[in-house]
Write an enzyme that holds these catalytic residues in place. Structure first.
Site, PDB file in Angstrom:
ATOM      1  N   SER A  45       4.850  -4.597   1.502  1.00 44.00           N
ATOM      2  CA  SER A  45       5.146  -5.279   2.768  1.00 44.00           C
ATOM      3  C   SER A  45       6.601  -4.997   3.116  1.00 44.00           C
ATOM      4  CB  SER A  45       4.944  -6.785   2.542  1.00 44.00           C
ATOM      5  OG  SER A  45       5.626  -7.539   3.511  1.00 44.00           O
ATOM      6  N   TYR A  64       6.025 -14.795  -2.125  1.00 44.14           N
ATOM      7  CA  TYR A  64       5.501 -13.542  -1.570  1.00 44.14           C
ATOM      8  C   TYR A  64       6.561 -12.440  -1.644  1.00 44.14           C
ATOM      9  CZ  TYR A  64       3.177 -10.378   1.718  1.00 44.14           C
ATOM     10  OH  TYR A  64       2.577  -9.279   2.302  1.00 44.14           O
TER      11      TYR A  64
HETATM   12  N1  NAP Z   1      -1.639  -8.645   7.424  1.00 36.36           N
HETATM   13  C1  NAP Z   1      -0.342  -8.392   7.386  1.00 36.36           C
HETATM   14  O1  NAP Z   1       0.396  -8.691   8.346  1.00 36.36           O
HETATM   15  C2  NAP Z   1       0.261  -7.712   6.192  1.00 36.36           C
HETATM   16  C3  NAP Z   1       1.551  -7.192   6.311  1.00 36.36           C
HETATM   17  C4  NAP Z   1       2.130  -6.563   5.221  1.00 36.36           C
HETATM   18  C5  NAP Z   1       1.428  -6.437   4.039  1.00 36.36           C
HETATM   19  N2  NAP Z   1       0.182  -6.959   3.947  1.00 36.36           N
HETATM   20  C6  NAP Z   1      -0.512  -6.814   2.661  1.00 36.36           C
HETATM   21  O2  NAP Z   1      -1.768  -6.216   2.864  1.00 36.36           O
HETATM   22  C7  NAP Z   1      -2.665  -6.607   1.830  1.00 36.36           C
HETATM   23  C8  NAP Z   1      -4.012  -6.973   2.445  1.00 36.36           C
HETATM   24  O3  NAP Z   1      -3.840  -8.084   3.306  1.00 36.36           O
HETATM   25  P1  NAP Z   1      -4.702  -8.289   4.630  1.00 36.36           P
HETATM   26  O4  NAP Z   1      -3.748  -8.397   5.742  1.00 36.36           O
HETATM   27  O5  NAP Z   1      -5.800  -7.319   4.716  1.00 36.36           O
HETATM   28  O6  NAP Z   1      -5.242  -9.780   4.347  1.00 36.36           O
HETATM   29  P2  NAP Z   1      -6.731 -10.374   4.186  1.00 36.36           P
HETATM   30  O7  NAP Z   1      -7.559 -10.002   5.362  1.00 36.36           O
HETATM   31  O8  NAP Z   1      -6.539 -11.808   3.874  1.00 36.36           O
HETATM   32  O9  NAP Z   1      -7.300  -9.597   2.899  1.00 36.36           O
HETATM   33  C9  NAP Z   1      -6.862  -9.904   1.608  1.00 36.36           C
HETATM   34  C10 NAP Z   1      -7.817  -9.299   0.607  1.00 36.36           C
HETATM   35  O10 NAP Z   1      -7.362  -9.634  -0.719  1.00 36.36           O
HETATM   36  C11 NAP Z   1      -8.491 -10.132  -1.459  1.00 36.36           C
HETATM   37  N3  NAP Z   1      -8.095 -11.091  -2.477  1.00 36.36           N
HETATM   38  C12 NAP Z   1      -7.316 -12.200  -2.325  1.00 36.36           C
HETATM   39  N4  NAP Z   1      -7.217 -12.852  -3.492  1.00 36.36           N
HETATM   40  C13 NAP Z   1      -7.948 -12.164  -4.400  1.00 36.36           C
HETATM   41  C14 NAP Z   1      -8.250 -12.335  -5.773  1.00 36.36           C
HETATM   42  N5  NAP Z   1      -7.756 -13.360  -6.479  1.00 36.36           N
HETATM   43  N6  NAP Z   1      -9.046 -11.416  -6.376  1.00 36.36           N
HETATM   44  C15 NAP Z   1      -9.556 -10.383  -5.689  1.00 36.36           C
HETATM   45  N7  NAP Z   1      -9.308 -10.163  -4.378  1.00 36.36           N
HETATM   46  C16 NAP Z   1      -8.518 -11.046  -3.744  1.00 36.36           C
HETATM   47  C17 NAP Z   1      -9.356 -10.805  -0.415  1.00 36.36           C
HETATM   48  O11 NAP Z   1     -10.680 -10.896  -0.915  1.00 36.36           O
HETATM   49  P3  NAP Z   1     -11.655 -12.144  -0.533  1.00 36.36           P
HETATM   50  O12 NAP Z   1     -11.459 -12.392   0.939  1.00 36.36           O
HETATM   51  O13 NAP Z   1     -12.992 -11.611  -0.900  1.00 36.36           O
HETATM   52  O14 NAP Z   1     -11.173 -13.259  -1.371  1.00 36.36           O
HETATM   53  C18 NAP Z   1      -9.240  -9.829   0.751  1.00 36.36           C
HETATM   54  O15 NAP Z   1     -10.145  -8.770   0.603  1.00 36.36           O
HETATM   55  C19 NAP Z   1      -1.986  -7.746   1.078  1.00 36.36           C
HETATM   56  O16 NAP Z   1      -1.473  -7.269  -0.139  1.00 36.36           O
HETATM   57  C20 NAP Z   1      -0.839  -8.141   1.991  1.00 36.36           C
HETATM   58  O17 NAP Z   1       0.275  -8.637   1.276  1.00 36.36           O
HETATM   59  C21 NAP Z   1      -0.420  -7.589   4.992  1.00 36.36           C
END
Ligand code: NAP
Length: 270
Positions: free
Chosen positions: A138, A151
């Site tokens: 991130s 985070y």
């Molecule tokens: N969205 C943003 O603005 C943003 C910006 C920068 C970086 N990121 C990074 O991108 C990555 C993905 O985030 P996203 O935006 O796609 O969010 P998201 O839609 O909430 O997806 C998060 C994913 O992580 C999985 N997960 C969470 N806890 C888990 C656990 N204990 N074991 C296994 N799987 C788990 C969830 O699975 P389930 O739903 O099946 O639990 C889901 O598939 C993260 O690392 C986040 O820090 C996001």
């Protein structure tokens, strides 16, 4: 890229889901992980490309045994691993004074140790295939913002860990790329935890102004193809990186304001 194999943690939603579709489109067989079995099934059933297989595992990335199972499943079903995407992650929105330590630890175990365990168990197979590790960090991997200390710490730790691993793997032919997306439209903010571990259930930002997960996945795939080292793909992110390094005090002022101006900012009464 027929017959290649990508293992993607957090493949049930958002960026991980979009990456599963993109890698499948490019001919990869896919193994996705997540905690929500229904969503995982749905993502696999959405992939309808001839000769491309999608499999899933319902697990907790913070559990070593679950990660061992994930890698064994990929090898049992597909025989090799070419790409590991360490993507599963959550956030906490709380001032540090009020956050429960067990919630802080939970986040660290998912974001940081989930990535470490995945890299550890996949590594022998990635060395064999001369494959790639893609770590989804991130902008918070190099810039701190208030009310996100867990985070920020987990993403700084990821950056440091994967930078070190990249150097170690210099002569092993394994490519390591750390991705630092800006704001991306997904369930991320809805799933963000409060200081007591309950979910926010709504977003603290205007989703409409954000990059979609699909756009993000395209940029990540391009970075993978071009064997990038670090990937910051928004203008805002690149600018933030420069300001952070050259004008750290100004960077602090901007980061504080950014959080002060978000909806229901926790800084307002603190
Ligand atoms: N969205 C943003 O603005 C943003 C910006 C920068 C970086 N990121 C990074 O991108 C990555 C993905 O985030 P996203 O935006 O796609 O969010 P998201 O839609 O909430 O997806 C998060 C994913 O992580 C999985 N997960 C969470 N806890 C888990 C656990 N204990 N074991 C296994 N799987 C788990 C969830 O699975 P389930 O739903 O099946 O639990 C889901 O598939 C993260 O690392 C986040 O820090 C996001």
């Amino acid at each position: 890229m027929r017959n290649k194999v990508a293992v993607i943690t957090g493949g049930s939603s958002g960026i991980g889901e979009a990456l599963a579709y993109k890698f499948a489109q490019e001919g990869f067989n896919i193994l996705i992980g997540g905690t929500n079995q229904e969503r995982l099934k749905k993502v696999c059933s959405n992939i309808k490309i001839s000769d491309v297989k999608c499999s899933f595992i319902c697990h907790d990335v913070s559990n070593k045994k679950d990660i061992d199972r994930m890698i064994k499943k990929a090898i049992d079903e597909f025989g090799q691993i070419d790409v590991l995407v360490c993507n599963a992650g959550i956030s906490i929105r709380s001032v540090f004074e009020y956050v429960e330590l067990s919630i802080f630890e939970k986040l660290f175990n998912i974001n940081f140790f989930g990535s470490v365990y995945s890299a550890k168990y996949a590594l022998p197979h990635l060395i064999k295939s001369h494959g790639s590790i893609i770590a989804i960090s991130s902008l918070n991997g190099f810039i701190a913002t208030p009310t996100r200390s867990a985070y920020v710490a987990s993403k700084h730790a990821m950056q440091g860990f994967f930078d070190s691993l990249r150097l170690e793997l210099k002569n092993k032919g394994v490519h390591v790329m750390v991705v630092s997306p800006g704001y991306v439209k997904s369930n991320f903010r809805i799933n963000t935890l409060k200081n007591d571990g309950s979910k926010e259930g709504k977003t603290s930002r205007d989703n409409k102004k954000m990059m979609t997960s699909e756009q993000c996945a395209l940029k990540i795939f391009d970075g993978y193809k071009n064997k990038k080292r670090n990937l910051i793909f928004t203008f805002r992110g690149k600018l933030a990186y420069l300001i952070k390094n050259w004008f750290p005090k100004f960077s602090d002022t901007l980061a504080y304001k950014e959080i002060l101006n978000e909806q229901e900012s926790l800084l307002k009464n603190y």
